[in-house]
Design a protein around this motif. Structure first.
Motif, PDB file in Angstrom:
ATOM      1  N   GLU B 648       0.836  -1.194   0.000  1.00  0.00           N
ATOM      2  CA  GLU B 648       0.000   0.000   0.000  1.00  0.00           C
ATOM      3  C   GLU B 648       0.876   1.251   0.000  1.00  0.00           C
ATOM      4  O   GLU B 648       2.069   1.185   0.265  1.00  0.00           O
ATOM      5  CB  GLU B 648      -0.944   0.006   1.205  1.00  0.00           C
ATOM      6  CG  GLU B 648      -0.240   0.004   2.536  1.00  0.00           C
ATOM      7  CD  GLU B 648      -1.242  -0.073   3.684  1.00  0.00           C
ATOM      8  OE1 GLU B 648      -1.359  -1.166   4.267  1.00  0.00           O
ATOM      9  OE2 GLU B 648      -1.892   0.948   3.988  1.00  0.00           O
ATOM     10  N   SER B 649       0.255   2.375  -0.330  1.00  0.00           N
ATOM     11  CA  SER B 649       0.974   3.642  -0.275  1.00  0.00           C
ATOM     12  C   SER B 649       0.232   4.518   0.716  1.00  0.00           C
ATOM     13  O   SER B 649      -0.994   4.516   0.749  1.00  0.00           O
ATOM     14  CB  SER B 649       0.989   4.313  -1.649  1.00  0.00           C
ATOM     15  OG  SER B 649       1.523   3.432  -2.595  1.00  0.00           O
ATOM     16  N   LEU B 650       0.960   5.243   1.527  1.00  0.00           N
ATOM     17  CA  LEU B 650       0.272   6.029   2.540  1.00  0.00           C
ATOM     18  C   LEU B 650       1.070   7.279   2.876  1.00  0.00           C
ATOM     19  O   LEU B 650       2.236   7.420   2.502  1.00  0.00           O
ATOM     20  CB  LEU B 650       0.060   5.186   3.805  1.00  0.00           C
ATOM     21  CG  LEU B 650       1.272   4.435   4.339  1.00  0.00           C
ATOM     22  CD1 LEU B 650       2.032   5.258   5.340  1.00  0.00           C
ATOM     23  CD2 LEU B 650       0.815   3.126   4.939  1.00  0.00           C
ATOM     24  N   GLN B 651       0.393   8.170   3.591  1.00  0.00           N
ATOM     25  CA  GLN B 651       1.048   9.381   4.045  1.00  0.00           C
ATOM     26  C   GLN B 651       1.454   9.172   5.505  1.00  0.00           C
ATOM     27  O   GLN B 651       0.656   8.704   6.315  1.00  0.00           O
ATOM     28  CB  GLN B 651       0.073  10.551   3.933  1.00  0.00           C
ATOM     29  CG  GLN B 651       0.758  11.862   3.804  1.00  0.00           C
ATOM     30  CD  GLN B 651      -0.150  12.901   3.154  1.00  0.00           C
ATOM     31  OE1 GLN B 651      -1.377  12.798   3.273  1.00  0.00           O
ATOM     32  NE2 GLN B 651       0.423  13.882   2.503  1.00  0.00           N
ATOM     33  N   ILE B 652       2.682   9.498   5.795  1.00  0.00           N
ATOM     34  CA  ILE B 652       3.198   9.187   7.130  1.00  0.00           C
ATOM     35  C   ILE B 652       2.554  10.079   8.183  1.00  0.00           C
ATOM     36  O   ILE B 652       2.466  11.302   8.018  1.00  0.00           O
ATOM     37  CB  ILE B 652       4.736   9.355   7.162  1.00  0.00           C
ATOM     38  CG1 ILE B 652       5.370   8.300   6.276  1.00  0.00           C
ATOM     39  CG2 ILE B 652       5.269   9.284   8.582  1.00  0.00           C
ATOM     40  CD1 ILE B 652       6.869   8.364   6.212  1.00  0.00           C
ATOM     41  N   LYS B 653       2.077   9.442   9.218  1.00  0.00           N
ATOM     42  CA  LYS B 653       1.617  10.214  10.382  1.00  0.00           C
ATOM     43  C   LYS B 653       2.735  10.142  11.410  1.00  0.00           C
ATOM     44  O   LYS B 653       3.172   9.048  11.779  1.00  0.00           O
ATOM     45  CB  LYS B 653       0.333   9.592  10.958  1.00  0.00           C
ATOM     46  CG  LYS B 653      -0.854   9.693  10.018  1.00  0.00           C
ATOM     47  CD  LYS B 653      -2.138   9.394  10.794  1.00  0.00           C
ATOM     48  CE  LYS B 653      -3.341   9.422   9.892  1.00  0.00           C
ATOM     49  NZ  LYS B 653      -3.586   8.116   9.230  1.00  0.00           N
ATOM     50  N   SER B 654       3.178  11.316  11.869  1.00  0.00           N
ATOM     51  CA  SER B 654       4.402  11.318  12.672  1.00  0.00           C
ATOM     52  C   SER B 654       4.241  10.548  13.980  1.00  0.00           C
ATOM     53  O   SER B 654       5.209  10.009  14.495  1.00  0.00           O
ATOM     54  CB  SER B 654       4.850  12.756  12.948  1.00  0.00           C
ATOM     55  OG  SER B 654       3.752  13.512  13.379  1.00  0.00           O
ATOM     56  N   GLU B 655       3.002  10.439  14.476  1.00  0.00           N
ATOM     57  CA  GLU B 655       2.868   9.735  15.755  1.00  0.00           C
ATOM     58  C   GLU B 655       3.080   8.223  15.604  1.00  0.00           C
ATOM     59  O   GLU B 655       3.283   7.526  16.586  1.00  0.00           O
ATOM     60  CB  GLU B 655       1.503  10.028  16.401  1.00  0.00           C
ATOM     61  CG  GLU B 655       0.295   9.530  15.622  1.00  0.00           C
ATOM     62  CD  GLU B 655      -0.276  10.596  14.673  1.00  0.00           C
ATOM     63  OE1 GLU B 655       0.499  11.502  14.274  1.00  0.00           O
ATOM     64  OE2 GLU B 655      -1.454  10.500  14.311  1.00  0.00           O
ATOM     65  N   LEU B 656       3.053   7.749  14.373  1.00  0.00           N
ATOM     66  CA  LEU B 656       3.238   6.305  14.172  1.00  0.00           C
ATOM     67  C   LEU B 656       4.692   5.950  13.879  1.00  0.00           C
ATOM     68  O   LEU B 656       5.029   4.803  13.648  1.00  0.00           O
ATOM     69  CB  LEU B 656       2.345   5.804  13.029  1.00  0.00           C
ATOM     70  CG  LEU B 656       0.845   5.875  13.311  1.00  0.00           C
ATOM     71  CD1 LEU B 656       0.057   5.420  12.093  1.00  0.00           C
ATOM     72  CD2 LEU B 656       0.479   5.025  14.515  1.00  0.00           C
ATOM     73  N   VAL B 657       5.562   6.984  13.851  1.00  0.00           N
ATOM     74  CA  VAL B 657       6.977   6.719  13.573  1.00  0.00           C
ATOM     75  C   VAL B 657       7.701   6.453  14.885  1.00  0.00           C
ATOM     76  O   VAL B 657       7.546   7.204  15.841  1.00  0.00           O
ATOM     77  CB  VAL B 657       7.613   7.920  12.853  1.00  0.00           C
ATOM     78  CG1 VAL B 657       9.099   7.686  12.658  1.00  0.00           C
ATOM     79  CG2 VAL B 657       6.923   8.153  11.524  1.00  0.00           C
ATOM     80  N   ASN B 658       8.442   5.366  14.903  1.00  0.00           N
ATOM     81  CA  ASN B 658       9.212   5.051  16.099  1.00  0.00           C
ATOM     82  C   ASN B 658      10.666   4.864  15.725  1.00  0.00           C
ATOM     83  O   ASN B 658      10.975   4.314  14.675  1.00  0.00           O
ATOM     84  CB  ASN B 658       8.702   3.743  16.714  1.00  0.00           C
ATOM     85  CG  ASN B 658       7.323   3.914  17.280  1.00  0.00           C
ATOM     86  OD1 ASN B 658       7.093   4.729  18.157  1.00  0.00           O
ATOM     87  ND2 ASN B 658       6.387   3.143  16.721  1.00  0.00           N
ATOM     88  N   ARG B 659      11.500   5.334  16.625  1.00  0.00           N
ATOM     89  CA  ARG B 659      12.923   5.094  16.389  1.00  0.00           C
ATOM     90  C   ARG B 659      13.381   4.037  17.366  1.00  0.00           C
ATOM     91  O   ARG B 659      13.134   4.147  18.565  1.00  0.00           O
ATOM     92  CB  ARG B 659      13.714   6.386  16.588  1.00  0.00           C
ATOM     93  CG  ARG B 659      13.445   7.358  15.458  1.00  0.00           C
ATOM     94  CD  ARG B 659      14.000   8.736  15.708  1.00  0.00           C
ATOM     95  NE  ARG B 659      13.397   9.653  14.753  1.00  0.00           N
ATOM     96  CZ  ARG B 659      13.857   9.834  13.523  1.00  0.00           C
ATOM     97  NH1 ARG B 659      14.926   9.188  13.110  1.00  0.00           N
ATOM     98  NH2 ARG B 659      13.249  10.661  12.704  1.00  0.00           N
ATOM     99  N   VAL B 660      14.010   3.018  16.837  1.00  0.00           N
ATOM    100  CA  VAL B 660      14.459   1.943  17.719  1.00  0.00           C
ATOM    101  C   VAL B 660      15.896   1.589  17.406  1.00  0.00           C
ATOM    102  O   VAL B 660      16.433   1.953  16.359  1.00  0.00           O
ATOM    103  CB  VAL B 660      13.589   0.664  17.527  1.00  0.00           C
ATOM    104  CG1 VAL B 660      12.196   0.900  18.026  1.00  0.00           C
ATOM    105  CG2 VAL B 660      13.597   0.211  16.091  1.00  0.00           C
ATOM    106  N   SER B 661      16.463   0.884  18.321  1.00  0.00           N
ATOM    107  CA  SER B 661      17.816   0.317  18.228  1.00  0.00           C
ATOM    108  C   SER B 661      18.783   1.211  17.469  1.00  0.00           C
ATOM    109  O   SER B 661      19.354   0.834  16.451  1.00  0.00           O
ATOM    110  CB  SER B 661      17.780  -1.076  17.584  1.00  0.00           C
ATOM    111  OG  SER B 661      17.397  -1.003  16.252  1.00  0.00           O
TER     112      SER B 661
END
Lengths: 178, 772
Positions: B648-661
């Motif tokens: 799928e293609s989508l527009q990023i919602k910043s609250e769903l972005v996580n930074r890990v490791s």
């Protein structure tokens, strides 16, 4: 078909004024297309030249060496464009309306390949017999020796003849030759 | 004789391969049935017959003489004089291989190797020999007695020929070439209608004359009375003696055009003796020789008694018997198939021909596979071609409509113009689809080799195997088909070798003694999925894991999912496993299999259950030439993402972005965490937008995992023609090819699995320094 035609003689009167005696281009020696990279003269076997075209912005190839400018569509064939000036580290790579691309093709048992090379300007066609071609001095120079077929004196200038087959080989070894 | 026969060679090779394939399939079908289906026999016979005919015409003597022996046997089967035993089917199957190898040799223009098919031929001859007796009750019996003496004489002389030749020829199978001038005896009996086909015997004789000294005896005894004579029929036959150093093939080549219409017999005559004999008699002997085959065979034993060559000749006894029996067998097709064009090219009844045929090469089983893959022509159903013609017709109509519109265009016609363009688009698309369809072949082309293979393997291993194939009609691009053959063979062989258990073991495990291998092909999305499943012992993930740790393929602590563990068998290091446990060998060559499949843009998955069997799924793109793509823009560059890879293609919602490791950016897509990979970073180019907020993310799937590609813009969706970058450049990481867009510019096609592997590799690289 052994008709021997008088060798057309190129008289270099002036840098930009070349007169040909007779119009026959069939000669005993090999013919080379010469071109300029900055102030230096180079030549390639004319039989391997498929066309000379103007500079078009090519499509970038990601993560490629800097001398690979990208690929263009040459009548349905994808052809990479390399900048010889960057590859041989000669002069500056600027792209002006007079910048041209020489498309070279080699097709033999070992390889079949077409590539375009960006040069500053195309000069003329040179007839050279094999005895006129001298080997290059082995010191100095930024162009790796495997690319050089020999040197030819034309008037006051020296034309470096390039080995097209080597040129089209994409081994990265010779590129960073110091 | 100036026509260049070379131009027909390729067609002959293609037809031969095809004929051999159908022969093989029919043989397999025969071996499955209890009742012999005459139609199947006929199919086999026809195939052998046309190969023989073709090879004789084109001067491939080795193939012709080999096929001839084959055909003789088949003919007896066809006539019901012989039952096809399992043994003879095996023999015939082997001869298919041998023939395929020969044709392959010819195709590669390598000389046919001389020693391998000899055992086959010997076996056939032995078999034919037996049949000689069983085939007794043929019509010509009355003549037998009468001609006993004559035939005896001939057999003996031909035996002598054979023996002398064998003596002189030594080991190299090349007879006579080195001892200078020879005296050839050529019996040439044209059929009456030969003149009708524009052949003139005189010309043939002239050509022979050019080879050496020619002596011609015409036999006019069959010329009828003047009032009965037909102008355009030939009533004369000839006996010729040619003294020359040419070999038999060269002589035969003079008769190339009439082989089908004459009885031709070329023998090396012993200089001196039988020249003086009345030639008429000789000829009759030859003719009769062909008629009383029974005698010849029975005489075989007597010849040994009579022959003065003593002990050393005993080796040649078989030889003589064989020659006699071949002569015998040859009679049958002649008598029974009446006017059918008789491919008599190989009919040189002399011992020479037989010794020659014994000297045929055979490269065994290695050749056939590669030979199949190099076939360059394609057979297209007439319906597909008709469809194309229809479409081209429509295209022409649309074109003329458009040019009519363009002639004096005003704005009122705008609607009709757009309508016409729409139609053009439709036409082009249909045309394209249909053209692509020409390259599509049913996958049965690739599947067909398996029945044979499984039969051989199950004989060899003693495992009982039942092969089920389904979805054979699923169509696949020819190029893909050619390249998937070998990997599939490997997978099926593995399934039998290592997957299926021996019958006892199966019984002990409460399974049916006969193992099942199921091959299935079906379309799924834009892919074709080939499933190879067996009901064997399955693979134990724990054992694989232990093995991989032992082999140093993975760390002992590494945490792997079951799927990842199965994936390990494709690792190159794994394939060197020693033959110890029940897993061993599972990995042999599997890395090659995976590499081949990947090279085709496909992937391979394994699903296994201990004790229940293994399922292997091979996903392949339908075609390599065209793909549905989503055009995306990054900075100034346009890239194409294969539509099949896009989830799928989508527009990023910043609250769903996580930074890990450390430096990994994940996007929460419902339950999944999808790593975000910015294309501009991956490719080292300029992008308009490097911030994640509100940016466009294309989620793609490949290699069993999902990633999100960060792009600047989504452009159109369109079909693109794949062009290779490698032709003039080299492989580029993350790029699977290039295409040309409507404006003539080049756009690169993203290699999604490649990008995923790259990304995970660079992540590992980033992680490892910390670990160390």
């Amino acid at each position: 078909m052994d008709a021997i035609i008088e060798v057309a003689e190129i008289n270099r009167l002036d840098k930009n004024d070349i007169s040909l005696e007779g119009i026959d281009f069939i000669s005993g020696g090999n013919q080379y297309l010469t071109f300029r990279l900055c102030e230096e003269h180079y030549g390639v076997d004319i039989l391997s030249v498929t066309e000379i075209r103007g500079w078009d912005e090519p499509t970038l190839i990601p993560n490629s060496p800097n001398y690979v400018k990208g690929v263009i569509n040459l009548r349905g064939v994808i052809v990479p464009i390399l900048d010889l000036r960057i590859r041989f580290q000669i002069g500056e790579a600027s792209y002006t309306p007079t910048t041209v691309v020489i498309v070279l093709a080699v097709k033999n048992d070992r390889m079949k390949c077409t590539m375009g090379f960006v040069v500053d300007a195309v000069s003329d066609v040179l007839n050279a017999n094999s005895q006129d071609i001298k080997s290059a001095p082995s010191f100095g120079g930024l162009v790796a020796p495997q690319y050089i077929q020999g040197l030819v004196n034309v008037g006051a200038d020296v034309v470096t003849l390039l080995n097209v087959e080597q040129l089209l080989k994409l081994d990265d070894e010779g590129l960073h030759y110091e | 004789m100036s026509i260049d026969l070379k131009q027909f060679h390729q067609a002959f090779f293609d037809e031969s391969y095809e004929g051999l394939d159908s022969m093989e399939q029919s043989l397999l079908a025969l071996s499955d049935e209890d009742e012999t289906d005459p139609e199947l026999i006929n199919t086999i016979f026809r195939a052998a017959h046309s190969i023989k005919g073709g090879s004789a015409t084109l001067g491939f003597g080795e193939i012709a003489s080999f096929t001839h022996v084959l055909e003789t046997l088949l003919d007896e089967v066809r006539e019901g004089q012989r039952k096809l035993t399992a043994e003879s089917i095996d023999l015939l199957l082997q001869s298919c291989d041998a023939l395929r190898a020969m044709v392959h040799c010819l195709e590669q223009e390598t000389p046919i190797d001389v020693n391998d098919s000899k055992p086959l031929l010997d076996a056939f001859e032995a078999m034919l020999n037996d049949s000689g007796q069983s085939a007794v009750s043929e019509p010509q019996q009355k003549e037998v007695q009468k001609n006993l003496d004559d035939s005896d004489a001939t057999v003996i002389s031909s035996a002598q020929d054979a023996i002398t030749q064998t003596f002189f020829s030594g080991d190299d199978g090349e007879q006579n070439d080195d001892h200078g001038e020879k005296r050839w005896k050529i019996v040439f009996k044209p059929e009456p209608q030969i003149l009708l086909t524009g052949n003139e015997p005189l010309r043939i004789f002239r050509e022979l004359e050019s080879m050496g000294d020619l002596e011609v005896h015409a036999h006019t005894d069959q010329v009828p009375n003047f009032d009965q004579i037909t102008l355009d029929e030939c009533f004369i036959h000839w006996t010729l003696f040619l003294t020359s150093n040419v070999d038999q093939d060269e002589i035969k080549s003079a008769f190339d055009w009439v082989l089908d219409e004459c009885d031709l017999d070329i023998t090396l005559s012993e200089s001196g003796d039988d020249d003086t004999v009345d030639t008429d008699d000789n000829v009759n002997t030859e003719t009769r020789l062909q008629q009383d085959h029974i005698n010849l065979d029975n005489r075989g034993d007597e010849i040994t008694a009579e022959d003065d060559y003593g002990e050393s000749a005993s080796d040649d006894l078989e030889f003589v018997r064989a020659s006699a029996s071949v002569v015998a067998a040859k009679v049958i097709p002649e008598k029974t198939t009446a006017k059918k064009p008789e491919p008599s090219a190989a009919k040189s009844t002399s011992a020479k021909a037989i010794s020659e045929s014994k000297a045929i090469a055979d490269k065994k089983v290695t050749a056939p596979e590669s030979a199949q893959s190099s076939t360059t022509s394609i057979r297209v159903g007439i319906d597909k071609v008709d469809n194309l013609i229809n479409l081209v017709g429509e295209l022409v109509i649309t074109q003329s409509m458009l040019s009519e519109l363009g002639n004096n265009f005003d704005l009122e016609k705008l609607e009709r113009l757009s309508h016409g363009l729409e139609q053009l688009k439709q036409n082009t698309r249909e045309l394209q689809e249909n053209v692509m369809r020409i390259r599509m072949l049913p996958i049965s082309f690739a599947f067909n080799r398996f029945p044979r293979m499984i039969r051989d393997l199950s004989n060899k291993t003693g495992k009982k195997v039942d092969l089920i194939m389904s979805g054979e009609q699923t169509e696949l691009d020819k190029t893909v088909m050619e390249q998937i053959g070998d990997p599939l063979v490997h997978l099926v062989r593995n399934a039998i070798d290592h997957g299926l258990e021996m019958p006892e073991e199966r019984r002990a495990a409460g399974k049916n003694e006969t193992g099942k291998i199921h091959l299935n092909a079906e379309h799924k999305g834009g892919n074709i999925v080939i499933k190879i499943s067996d009901d064997g012992r399955g693979m134990d993930p724990e054992k694989i894991r232990a093995k991989a740790v032992e082999k140093g393929v993975i760390d002992a602590e590494a945490e792997l999912s079951v799927a990842e563990i199965y994936d390990l068998i494709f690792e190159p290091g794994f394939s060197t496993a020693a033959e110890v446990s029940d897993l061993s060998g599972r990995g042999v060559g599997m890395d090659v299999v995976r590499r081949n499949i990947k090279a085709l843009g496909g992937r391979i998955e394994i699903d296994s259950e201990v004790g229940r069997g293994t399922k292997i799924y091979v996903h392949l793109p339908l075609t390599l030439a065209i793909l549905d793509g989503q055009l995306v823009r990054v900075g100034r560059e346009v890239y194409i993402i294969p539509l099949v890879a896009i989830v799928e293609s989508l527009q990023i919602k910043s609250e769903l972005v996580n930074r890990v490791s450390g430096n990994m950016v994940l996007y929460r897509l419902r339950e999944d965490n999808v790593p975000i990979i910015p294309i501009h970073k991956e490719f080292n180019i300029q992008a308009d937008n490097t911030a994640l907020d509100n940016a466009l993310l294309v989620v793609v799937e490949g290699e069993g995992c999902k990633i999100g590609l960060l792009v600047d813009d989504l452009l159109a969706q369109q079909q693109v023609v794949i062009k290779s970058l490698e032709t003039n450049y080299k492989r580029v990481d993350g790029i699977s090819g290039a295409t040309i867009l409507g404006d003539g510019s080049v756009a690169l096609i993203l290699d999604i699995p490649g990008i995923i592997t790259n990304a995970s590799r660079s992540r590992r690289r980033n992680v490892s320094p910390r670990a160390a």
